[in-house]
Design an enzyme around this catalytic site. Structure first.
Site, PDB file in Angstrom:
ATOM      1  N   SER A   1       0.833  -1.208   0.000  1.00  0.00           N
ATOM      2  CA  SER A   1       0.000   0.000   0.000  1.00  0.00           C
ATOM      3  C   SER A   1       0.862   1.250   0.000  1.00  0.00           C
ATOM      4  CB  SER A   1      -0.856   0.067   1.262  1.00  0.00           C
ATOM      5  OG  SER A   1      -1.519  -1.131   1.495  1.00  0.00           O
TER       6      SER A   1
ATOM      7  N   GLU B   1      -3.829  -0.126  -9.186  1.00  0.00           N
ATOM      8  CA  GLU B   1      -2.860   0.973  -9.334  1.00  0.00           C
ATOM      9  C   GLU B   1      -1.516   0.316  -9.646  1.00  0.00           C
ATOM     10  OE1 GLU B   1      -2.058   3.141  -5.648  1.00  0.00           O
ATOM     11  OE2 GLU B   1      -1.892   5.015  -6.754  1.00  0.00           O
TER      12      GLU B   1
HETATM   13  N1  LIG Z   1      -6.135  -4.733   3.562  1.00  0.00           N
HETATM   14  C1  LIG Z   1      -6.243  -3.789   2.642  1.00  0.00           C
HETATM   15  O1  LIG Z   1      -7.237  -3.042   2.578  1.00  0.00           O
HETATM   16  C2  LIG Z   1      -5.144  -3.630   1.612  1.00  0.00           C
HETATM   17  C3  LIG Z   1      -5.421  -2.959   0.418  1.00  0.00           C
HETATM   18  C4  LIG Z   1      -4.396  -2.836  -0.540  1.00  0.00           C
HETATM   19  C5  LIG Z   1      -3.136  -3.383  -0.282  1.00  0.00           C
HETATM   20  N2  LIG Z   1      -2.893  -4.025   0.908  1.00  0.00           N
HETATM   21  C6  LIG Z   1      -1.559  -4.584   1.138  1.00  0.00           C
HETATM   22  O2  LIG Z   1      -1.619  -5.975   0.876  1.00  0.00           O
HETATM   23  C7  LIG Z   1      -0.668  -6.663   1.708  1.00  0.00           C
HETATM   24  C8  LIG Z   1      -1.380  -7.750   2.506  1.00  0.00           C
HETATM   25  O3  LIG Z   1      -2.400  -7.164   3.288  1.00  0.00           O
HETATM   26  P1  LIG Z   1      -3.581  -8.058   3.925  1.00  0.00           P
HETATM   27  O4  LIG Z   1      -4.593  -7.070   4.420  1.00  0.00           O
HETATM   28  O5  LIG Z   1      -3.982  -9.152   2.980  1.00  0.00           O
HETATM   29  O6  LIG Z   1      -2.810  -8.707   5.174  1.00  0.00           O
HETATM   30  P2  LIG Z   1      -3.195 -10.024   6.001  1.00  0.00           P
HETATM   31  O7  LIG Z   1      -2.563  -9.855   7.328  1.00  0.00           O
HETATM   32  O8  LIG Z   1      -4.651 -10.329   5.890  1.00  0.00           O
HETATM   33  O9  LIG Z   1      -2.418 -11.208   5.203  1.00  0.00           O
HETATM   34  C9  LIG Z   1      -1.028 -11.352   5.137  1.00  0.00           C
HETATM   35  C10 LIG Z   1      -0.733 -12.842   4.926  1.00  0.00           C
HETATM   36  O10 LIG Z   1       0.641 -12.988   4.561  1.00  0.00           O
HETATM   37  C11 LIG Z   1       1.144 -14.136   5.210  1.00  0.00           C
HETATM   38  N3  LIG Z   1       2.591 -14.018   5.280  1.00  0.00           N
HETATM   39  C12 LIG Z   1       3.326 -13.212   6.083  1.00  0.00           C
HETATM   40  N4  LIG Z   1       4.646 -13.398   5.832  1.00  0.00           N
HETATM   41  C13 LIG Z   1       4.732 -14.321   4.849  1.00  0.00           C
HETATM   42  C14 LIG Z   1       5.809 -14.930   4.152  1.00  0.00           C
HETATM   43  N5  LIG Z   1       7.069 -14.595   4.414  1.00  0.00           N
HETATM   44  N6  LIG Z   1       5.526 -15.855   3.192  1.00  0.00           N
HETATM   45  C15 LIG Z   1       4.250 -16.186   2.910  1.00  0.00           C
HETATM   46  N7  LIG Z   1       3.183 -15.646   3.546  1.00  0.00           N
HETATM   47  C16 LIG Z   1       3.423 -14.720   4.491  1.00  0.00           C
HETATM   48  C17 LIG Z   1       0.451 -14.131   6.559  1.00  0.00           C
HETATM   49  O11 LIG Z   1       0.514 -15.423   7.141  1.00  0.00           O
HETATM   50  C18 LIG Z   1      -0.962 -13.695   6.177  1.00  0.00           C
HETATM   51  O12 LIG Z   1      -1.784 -14.798   5.843  1.00  0.00           O
HETATM   52  C19 LIG Z   1       0.005  -5.574   2.555  1.00  0.00           C
HETATM   53  O13 LIG Z   1       1.190  -5.161   1.915  1.00  0.00           O
HETATM   54  C20 LIG Z   1      -1.036  -4.454   2.552  1.00  0.00           C
HETATM   55  O14 LIG Z   1      -0.485  -3.183   2.759  1.00  0.00           O
HETATM   56  C21 LIG Z   1      -3.877  -4.172   1.846  1.00  0.00           C
END
Ligand SMILES: NC(=O)c1ccc[n+]([C@@H]2O[C@H](COP(=O)([O-])OP(=O)(O)OC[C@H]3O[C@@H](n4cnc5c(N)ncnc54)[C@H](O)[C@@H]3O)[C@@H](O)[C@H]2O)c1
Length: 285
Positions: free
Chosen positions: A119, A152
């Site tokens: 993000s 994006e």
């Molecule tokens: N939540 C939102 O609204 C949103 C929107 C756009 C972008 N993002 C971005 O997307 C990414 C993920 O966000 P999310 O909300 O899905 O988080 P989340 O916490 O729901 O999921 C993250 C997942 O990654 C796994 N993980 C962590 N380290 C790992 C590794 N080394 N190898 C494999 N898996 C691993 C975790 O076990 C978890 O299941 C972040 O960078 C966040 O900034 C989030």
């Protein structure tokens, strides 16, 4: 370059959505998470969300079965050796992402594209953790992925034209609309959105209006689908704070200073919908 197989690393909220939409678009997907329990959780979420689409008449039961047949899951990063592209969606932590990309660099085939769903973290800095900065790009999907139209697409300083073209084509194949921008703090989406959310928090802190009034004014007056305080709760207040800090540090401009109220709420563990309390209260589902 035509992308036919992708790896998705991180099966949380975003990664499971990305894997779902890619598999439903005819792409072979290998989804990686760190523990079998998390893989099972991601599979259950994808199954439920595909069912919802079948229920709404957006897909048939056959489409759902075909999508699931294109999805494999694993805890082994090595299983991504043959992928044409890898989309990373792990925690929003620069050290964790750099470590992952450096490991992946040794596993993925030469020429495979790396995309981060970050993000706010610099695409250029993440790319520098690999020996393929030309094949590195930001692919910022919006939440919830199956519903939201935008991707994006963020070009780092070294991203090649062919990488950008391949990723634009991938996003279109997934039924999304890619829009390109360059790598500066917050890209476009969060550079514009987060100051608005932060100002809404300051407006609340100063007692200018109640939470309902602030959200109501922005919703009805600006035709936003939800008010900024509700949106902050959905995004997660810790995530909002982390992105504001990236803007504040990246530009060194005090206009991005996080609201002290936002800081206090995060300190208290009031993280929004996911923790049951943010600007509003959310009873456990
Ligand atoms: N939540 C939102 O609204 C949103 C929107 C756009 C972008 N993002 C971005 O997307 C990414 C993920 O966000 P999310 O909300 O899905 O988080 P989340 O916490 O729901 O999921 C993250 C997942 O990654 C796994 N993980 C962590 N380290 C790992 C590794 N080394 N190898 C494999 N898996 C691993 C975790 O076990 C978890 O299941 C972040 O960078 C966040 O900034 C989030």
């Amino acid at each position: 370059m035509d992308i036919a197989t992708i790896g998705v690393v991180g099966g949380g909220q975003m990664g499971s959505g990305i894997a779902h939409v890619a598999a439903a678009s005819g792409i072979s997907v290998t989804l990686v998470d760190v523990e079998p329990r998390l893989i099972d959780k991601a599979r259950a979420a994808i199954d439920k969300n595909l069912d919802r689409e079948v229920g709404k008449g957006k897909r048939t039961a056959e489409d759902k079965a075909a999508a699931l047949s294109r999805l494999s899951t694993t805890t082994r990063l090595e299983d991504l050796a043959k992928a044409d592209a890898v989309v990373e969606a792990i925690v929003e932590n620069e050290a964790a992402k750099r470590e992952l990309f450096s490991r992946l660099d040794a596993i993925a085939r030469p020429g495979a594209i790396f995309a981060s769903n970050t993000s706010s973290i610099s695409i250029t800095r993440l790319a520098a953790a690999t020996k393929r900065p030309d094949a590195f790009i930001g692919m910022h999907f919006m939440n919830p992925v199956p519903v939201m139209q935008l991707v994006e697409v963020i070009r780092g300083i070294a991203t090649s034209d062919s990488t950008a073209a391949a990723v634009e084509a991938l996003a279109k194949r997934m039924g999304k609309t890619p829009i390109l921008c360059n790598d500066y703090p917050g890209f476009v989406s969060n550079r514009v959105l987060m100051p608005m959310i932060n100002e809404a928090v300051e407006t609340l802190r100063e007692g200018v209006a109640t939470r309902e009034a602030i959200d109501g004014i922005m919703k009805l007056g600006m035709n936003h689908p939800m008010g900024p305080l509700t949106l902050a709760d959905f995004i997660g207040l810790d995530t909002c704070l982390a992105i504001l800090r990236v803007l504040h540090d990246g530009f060194g401009d005090p206009k991005y200073r996080p609201s002290p109220l936002l800081v206090r709420m995060v300190d208290a563990g009031w993280l929004g919908k996911k923790s049951g309390k943010g600007f509003y209260e959310y009873p456990a589902a």
